[in-house]
Write a protein that holds these residues in place. Structure first.
Motif, PDB file in Angstrom:
ATOM      1  N   ASN A 239       0.813  -1.216   0.000  1.00 24.94           N
ATOM      2  CA  ASN A 239       0.000   0.000   0.000  1.00 24.94           C
ATOM      3  C   ASN A 239       0.845   1.263   0.000  1.00 24.94           C
ATOM      4  O   ASN A 239       0.487   2.265  -0.626  1.00 24.94           O
ATOM      5  N   PHE A 242       2.083   1.865  -3.619  1.00 27.27           N
ATOM      6  CA  PHE A 242       1.014   2.375  -4.474  1.00 27.27           C
ATOM      7  C   PHE A 242       0.705   3.835  -4.153  1.00 27.27           C
ATOM      8  O   PHE A 242       0.494   4.660  -5.051  1.00 27.27           O
ATOM      9  N   THR A 243       0.685   4.158  -2.864  1.00 25.04           N
ATOM     10  CA  THR A 243       0.353   5.529  -2.469  1.00 25.04           C
ATOM     11  C   THR A 243       1.439   6.507  -2.878  1.00 25.04           C
ATOM     12  O   THR A 243       1.161   7.611  -3.358  1.00 25.04           O
ATOM     13  N   ALA A 246       1.176   7.101  -6.618  1.00 27.43           N
ATOM     14  CA  ALA A 246       0.044   7.966  -6.966  1.00 27.43           C
ATOM     15  C   ALA A 246       0.328   9.418  -6.606  1.00 27.43           C
ATOM     16  O   ALA A 246       0.057  10.333  -7.398  1.00 27.43           O
ATOM     17  N   TRP A 291      -6.801   0.565  -4.474  1.00 27.33           N
ATOM     18  CA  TRP A 291      -7.427   1.796  -4.980  1.00 27.33           C
ATOM     19  C   TRP A 291      -7.687   2.788  -3.839  1.00 27.33           C
ATOM     20  O   TRP A 291      -7.687   4.012  -4.064  1.00 27.33           O
ATOM     21  N   THR A 293      -5.739   3.256  -1.152  1.00 26.37           N
ATOM     22  CA  THR A 293      -4.477   3.941  -0.848  1.00 26.37           C
ATOM     23  C   THR A 293      -4.069   4.874  -1.983  1.00 26.37           C
ATOM     24  O   THR A 293      -3.487   5.937  -1.739  1.00 26.37           O
ATOM     25  N   MET A 294      -4.364   4.499  -3.217  1.00 23.46           N
ATOM     26  CA  MET A 294      -4.037   5.378  -4.336  1.00 23.46           C
ATOM     27  C   MET A 294      -4.868   6.661  -4.282  1.00 23.46           C
ATOM     28  O   MET A 294      -4.366   7.748  -4.597  1.00 23.46           O
ATOM     29  N   THR A 295      -6.125   6.540  -3.869  1.00 24.12           N
ATOM     30  CA  THR A 295      -6.951   7.734  -3.687  1.00 24.12           C
ATOM     31  C   THR A 295      -6.378   8.625  -2.593  1.00 24.12           C
ATOM     32  O   THR A 295      -6.331   9.854  -2.719  1.00 24.12           O
TER      33      THR A 295
END
Length: 415
Positions: A239, A242-243, A246, A291, A293-295
């Protein structure tokens, strides 16, 4: 060259450092177990080394962006790390790691001690270039017990786990530093020294970007070092990556969007690209869907870039708080976003661990208020103490310059 005479630190600084080191040694001799505690989690040593890289190399070079303050930005960071590691480990062992009532050094206390230095380094970024090494060291000695008390209240009375209590370091360090800056440093609006020396150049910006890249690469270890469950460690690592990815993409997009010429600004990129890793630290271990963590990374990168673009100079005029490195937008606001997201995720998701999710969410909000209260009050009192003339605070015409502290063989240094 900065004009006017600079006070020598020779009379007090060496003796203060020798006294501190002697105190640490005597405390370990007389009050601690004489053997290290054997633990089974030494397999986490590679992650421990990753955090070492973040703190020593990453933060050190991140603070080397001022063109006249490169020596001090890197070396003073290392100095307070060396002092803080010993003091933080002692505090952690006294409060959290006792064997038969006697404090003992373990891998856990060493890991927690290393991570506890991070809020001090964040605070030092706010006042970077405006204080001498004695003031930085005194701030380290004062800030670490307050942060340890913050964690102790969370873990013993609010029943937060060790990992979550450590993630509040970003909020604590940012607002402790801002409070110190407000009470210690006079407003620099229109100050000639600030305008002349608080500038960057290509080489210094590259060094700072190098530090940010070190931190970016190893940040998943920071968000997982204190975790013990393998599933939680895996979630935290995935996570966080990914974060970070992003938030980095969003930072590049926002930097070009908010620039009138449509160009990237390096100081925004290397400051805001870490915001996603800061924000996700609270909840990375429990999120099952990337998704989410990407947000969170998208929001963190956007908030950080907007703050650096539009708010930093405005808040300096309104609040008279000078934030050299913009840590409020790299660590403070992303940390608050992450803490609020953690409370929200507890409310809306069922992970099978929260019997009273509303109560747990309120405790999370309470931890935010506790951290802000202790950091702001502690920072204000520390700033007033650091103004003591005995510590020989630098004058404004020596701000953001190495020469009062370092010998340059090719420069005549009669200052």
């Amino acid at each position: 060259m900065p004009p006017r005479y600079s006070a020598s630190l020779r009379g007090l600084l060496p003796w203060m450092f020798l006294m501190l080191q002697s105190i640490f040694t005597l405390v370990l001799l007389f009050f601690f177990s004489q053997e290290y505690t054997i633990e089974r989690n030494l397999h986490r040593y590679p992650a421990f080394q990753d955090v070492n890289v973040i703190i020593i190399l990453g933060v050190g070079f991140l603070f080397a962006f001022l063109r006249k303050f490169g020596f001090s930005g890197v070396a003073f960071n290392f100095l307070i790390t060396a002092v803080g590691l010993q003091w933080a480990t002692i505090l952690d062992a006294f409060l959290f790691n006792r064997t038969d009532g006697v404090p003992a050094i373990s891998f856990s206390s060493l890991s927690t001690g290393l991570m506890s230095i991070f809020p001090v380094l964040i605070s030092s970024g706010v006042i970077l270039g405006k204080v001498n090494p004695m003031q930085l060291t005194i701030m380290t000695v004062i800030e670490l017990p307050i942060f340890a008390a913050n964690r102790y209240i969370m873990t013993n009375y609010l029943l937060m786990n060790n990992h979550i209590s450590m993630m509040y370091a970003h909020i604590f360090g940012a607002y402790f530093g801002l409070a110190v800056s407000w009470s210690l440093v006079p407003p620099l609006l229109g100050n000639e020294a600030s305008e002349q020396y608080e500038k960057t150049e290509t080489t210094s910006e590259l060094f700072s970007m190098l530090g940010a890249l070190f931190m970016w690469i190893f940040w998943p270890s920071y968000n997982s070092l204190l975790l013990k469950d393998l599933k939680q460690i895996q979630n935290a690592v995935f996570n966080t990556y990914f974060t970070l990815a992003a938030s980095t993409v969003v930072v590049f997009a926002a930097s070009a969007l908010f620039n009138k010429k449509g160009k990237f600004k390096m100081i925004q990129v290397h400051s805001a690209m870490l915001a996603g890793g800061v924000a996700v630290g609270f909840s990375a271990y429990m999120i099952q869907y990337p998704w989410i963590t990407m947000t969170l990374g998208l929001l963190a990168g956007l908030i950080s870039t907007i703050g650096l673009t539009y708010l930093q100079d405005t808040l300096k005029v309104v609040t008279l708080v000078h934030d050299t490195c913009g840590v409020n937008y790299t660590f403070g606001l992303p940390g608050l976003l992450g803490a609020l997201a953690y409370a929200l995720l507890i409310l809306v998701a069922d992970y099978g661990r929260f019997e009273l999710p509303i109560y747990q969410a309120l405790v999370g909000v309470g931890c935010i208020l506790l951290t802000l209260s202790l950091s702001l009050v502690g920072g204000l009192l520390t700033g007033f103490f650091l103004k003591c003339k005995l510590l020989k605070p630098p004058k404004e015409w020596h701000f953001f310059h190495d020469q009062p502290y370092w010998e340059f063989p090719n420069v005549d240094c009669h200052i």
